[in-house]
Design a protein around this motif. Structure first.
Motif, PDB file in Angstrom:
ATOM      1  N   ILE A  58       0.877  -1.163   0.000  1.00 23.77           N
ATOM      2  CA  ILE A  58       0.000   0.000   0.000  1.00 23.77           C
ATOM      3  C   ILE A  58       0.920   1.219   0.000  1.00 23.77           C
ATOM      4  N   VAL A  59       0.916   1.960  -1.110  1.00 26.34           N
ATOM      5  CA  VAL A  59       1.806   3.106  -1.290  1.00 26.34           C
ATOM      6  C   VAL A  59       0.948   4.341  -1.538  1.00 26.34           C
ATOM      7  N   GLU A  60       1.031   5.295  -0.609  1.00 20.98           N
ATOM      8  CA  GLU A  60       0.222   6.519  -0.704  1.00 20.98           C
ATOM      9  C   GLU A  60      -1.255   6.172  -0.933  1.00 20.98           C
ATOM     10  N   GLY A  61      -1.733   5.116  -0.242  1.00 23.50           N
ATOM     11  CA  GLY A  61      -3.132   4.725  -0.316  1.00 23.50           C
ATOM     12  C   GLY A  61      -3.502   3.840  -1.489  1.00 23.50           C
ATOM     13  N   GLU A  62      -2.576   3.621  -2.425  1.00 23.50           N
ATOM     14  CA  GLU A  62      -2.847   2.766  -3.582  1.00 23.50           C
ATOM     15  C   GLU A  62      -2.309   1.363  -3.315  1.00 23.50           C
ATOM     16  N   ARG A  63      -3.156   0.356  -3.551  1.00 24.09           N
ATOM     17  CA  ARG A  63      -2.795  -1.030  -3.266  1.00 24.09           C
ATOM     18  C   ARG A  63      -2.289  -1.733  -4.528  1.00 24.09           C
ATOM     19  N   VAL A  64      -1.179  -2.434  -4.389  1.00 23.31           N
ATOM     20  CA  VAL A  64      -0.608  -3.246  -5.455  1.00 23.31           C
ATOM     21  C   VAL A  64      -0.485  -4.669  -4.924  1.00 23.31           C
ATOM     22  N   GLU A  65      -1.039  -5.632  -5.650  1.00 21.14           N
ATOM     23  CA  GLU A  65      -0.916  -7.033  -5.254  1.00 21.14           C
ATOM     24  C   GLU A  65       0.504  -7.512  -5.533  1.00 21.14           C
ATOM     25  N   LEU A  66       1.054  -8.276  -4.598  1.00 21.74           N
ATOM     26  CA  LEU A  66       2.415  -8.791  -4.717  1.00 21.74           C
ATOM     27  C   LEU A  66       2.387 -10.304  -4.901  1.00 21.74           C
ATOM     28  N   ARG A  67       3.227 -10.798  -5.802  1.00 20.85           N
ATOM     29  CA  ARG A  67       3.427 -12.238  -5.985  1.00 20.85           C
ATOM     30  C   ARG A  67       4.825 -12.426  -6.561  1.00 20.85           C
ATOM     31  N   ASP A  68       5.270 -13.663  -6.651  1.00 21.59           N
ATOM     32  CA  ASP A  68       6.598 -13.961  -7.184  1.00 21.59           C
ATOM     33  C   ASP A  68       6.857 -13.153  -8.458  1.00 21.59           C
ATOM     34  N   GLY A  69       7.970 -12.425  -8.489  1.00 17.70           N
ATOM     35  CA  GLY A  69       8.355 -11.687  -9.680  1.00 17.70           C
ATOM     36  C   GLY A  69       7.860 -10.256  -9.754  1.00 17.70           C
TER      37      GLY A  69
END
Length: 113
Positions: A58-69
């Protein structure tokens, strides 16, 4: 030349660096988080690369899903949090330009050592 074979344990550890850049590894257990409202690197950009596991940044309120790579650039000064949303450890390699931490893992002030 510097080199290191990474062996991911638990938590955060600076593994390599010089005056211009730095590498650290982070391992979070399932449901564990790192960072939050007060987590900003005022003096360094952070590149986060997911070695294994799943989670969310969660960066500056924006969510990014994380997975291998997954590779994420967190610009200097941006508030951020990393969450393990999976059932296995989330292992990340983090590059800081310029360095953001002492070898002992204490955050450096903006402007470096």
């Amino acid at each position: 030349m510097q080199h290191r074979h990474l062996q991911f344990g638990h938590g955060f550890r600076v593994v390599l660096g010089d005056d211009r850049s730095q590498a650290a590894q982070l391992t979070l257990a399932p449901a564990e988080t790192e960072g939050g409202p007060d987590n900003r690197h005022h003096g360094a950009d952070q590149w986060l690369y997911v070695v294994s596991g799943t989670g969310a940044a969660i960066v500056e309120g924006e969510r990014v899903e994380l997975r291998d790579g997954t590779l994420v650039l967190i610009p200097r000064g941006d508030q951020h949090e990393i969450r393990n949303t999976g059932d296995t450890p989330l292992k990340t390699l983090n590059l800081y330009v310029p360095p953001a931490y002492t070898d002992a893992g204490e955050e450096l002030p903006a402007g470096g050592k």
